[in-house]
Design a protein around this motif. Structure first.
Motif: not given
Length: 329
Positions: A201-230
């Motif tokens: 916790s003394d050095y874990d002070k920042m994170e960058v997360v890049v989420i790339s979506l899809v045209e067909d939400y059903d083609s992704s196995e990642a729930p978050l990608v599917g949700l945001l794509s919808v």
């Protein structure tokens, strides 16, 4: 009078700005943010989405909220109408100037040894290939959020009070090779020689997360990608979208959220239509220029006449002509 390319560009810019604003408002709803926190931030992976929504987002009063996630109300769906009260989106620095975040809010992670407080920034990136890597810009955003905690979150030498920051980038229309991905960048300890006795916790002070979506939400196995794509789709019918959000993600899309989704879809279609019209207009202009280049080369018209027809100076016309010739080789 027909639309000119510059007029179409100005019209598109206005609608793009409104599209971005609408997309940001969609992402500001608590039900959506709760899903993003659970799937993108490791601190929330063990908590239910409903618990995160009710207890962990925004200026939550710790004293009147459940301590354990299983004490939340699991019987009702996620309220799609409740949005988050955001932090100030402006970051000011005397030396570095002002910077605006798309969305920024506070989140807390309940813990036996005391709550963990986070500052989360979310950005929508519609330009797929800017002149820099998104992670690099994300690191800069994190650095700003860390440095501006001085004097507010901590003072003097109390660096141990610094709160971890997240910069989460959502890309609705990435190139094929980047589609359907969630990439996390963070600080890690590397014991080059000997053992470290520093707590994570003394050095874990920042994170960058890049989420790339899809045209067909059903083609992704990642729930978050599917949700945001919808949610951010420009083509899916509203009723179909409501059905998926309710059955698959437990989000009731009513009132304000539905209005924002409709507005965003309409603007997205308008921008695409402007793009087509702009392409036709630019194509016509390009074709006219090529004809003028050929007539000049054949000696059928003088350069000054061709330049005047193209509404250019003779220098501009000849530069364009030479540039086209080089590109054609």
């Amino acid at each position: 009078m027909p639309d000119t390319a510059i007029a179409l560009s100005m019209e598109a810019a206005g609608k793009c700005a409104r599209y971005d604003a609408s997309a940001k408002r969609i992402l500001s709803f608590k039900a959506v943010i709760a899903w993003i926190l659970k799937k993108a931030c490791s601190e929330f992976r063990d908590y239910d989405v409903a618990y995160i929504m009710e207890n962990c987002i925004g200026g939550v009063s710790v004293s009147d909220k459940a301590v354990h996630q299983d004490q939340g109300n699991k019987n009702r769906g996620l309220d799609g109408d409740e949005s988050v009260e955001m932090m100030n989106s402006e970051s000011s620095s005397i030396n570095e100037g002002n910077m605006y975040y798309d969305l920024r809010f506070r989140a807390r992670v309940p813990g036996g040894d005391g709550d963990i407080f986070l500052i989360v920034n979310m950005e929508i990136q519609n330009q797929d290939n800017p002149k820099y890597a998104l992670v690099t810009r994300g690191i800069y955003y994190c650095a700003r959020m860390l440095s501006e905690q001085y004097g507010t979150v901590f003072k003097n030498m109390d660096y141990h009070k610094m709160q971890k920051v997240y910069s989460i980038w959502i890309c609705p229309k990435p190139e094929g090779k980047r589609e359907d991905t969630i990439i996390r960048y963070s600080l890690r300890e590397d014991e080059v020689r000997g053992n470290s006795f520093i707590h994570v916790s003394d050095y874990d002070k920042m994170e960058v997360v890049v989420i790339s979506l899809v045209e067909d939400y059903d083609s992704s196995e990642a729930p978050l990608v599917g949700l945001l794509s919808v949610l951010l789709s420009s083509s899916m019918a509203l009723e179909r979208r409501k059905e998926i959000l309710g059955s698959r993600y437990g989000i009731a899309m009513d009132k304000k959220l539905e209005e924002e989704v409709i507005e965003m879809c309409n603007l997205s279609k308008a921008v695409e239509d402007i793009g087509r019209r702009k392409g036709i207009e630019e194509g016509k202009r390009e074709g006219s220029l090529l004809t003028l280049f050929q007539l000049v080369d054949e000696g059928k018209i003088a350069v000054n006449v061709a330049a005047d027809t193209a509404k250019m100076t003779e220098e501009e016309f000849m530069e364009k002509k030479e540039s086209y010739k080089k590109e054609s080789l």
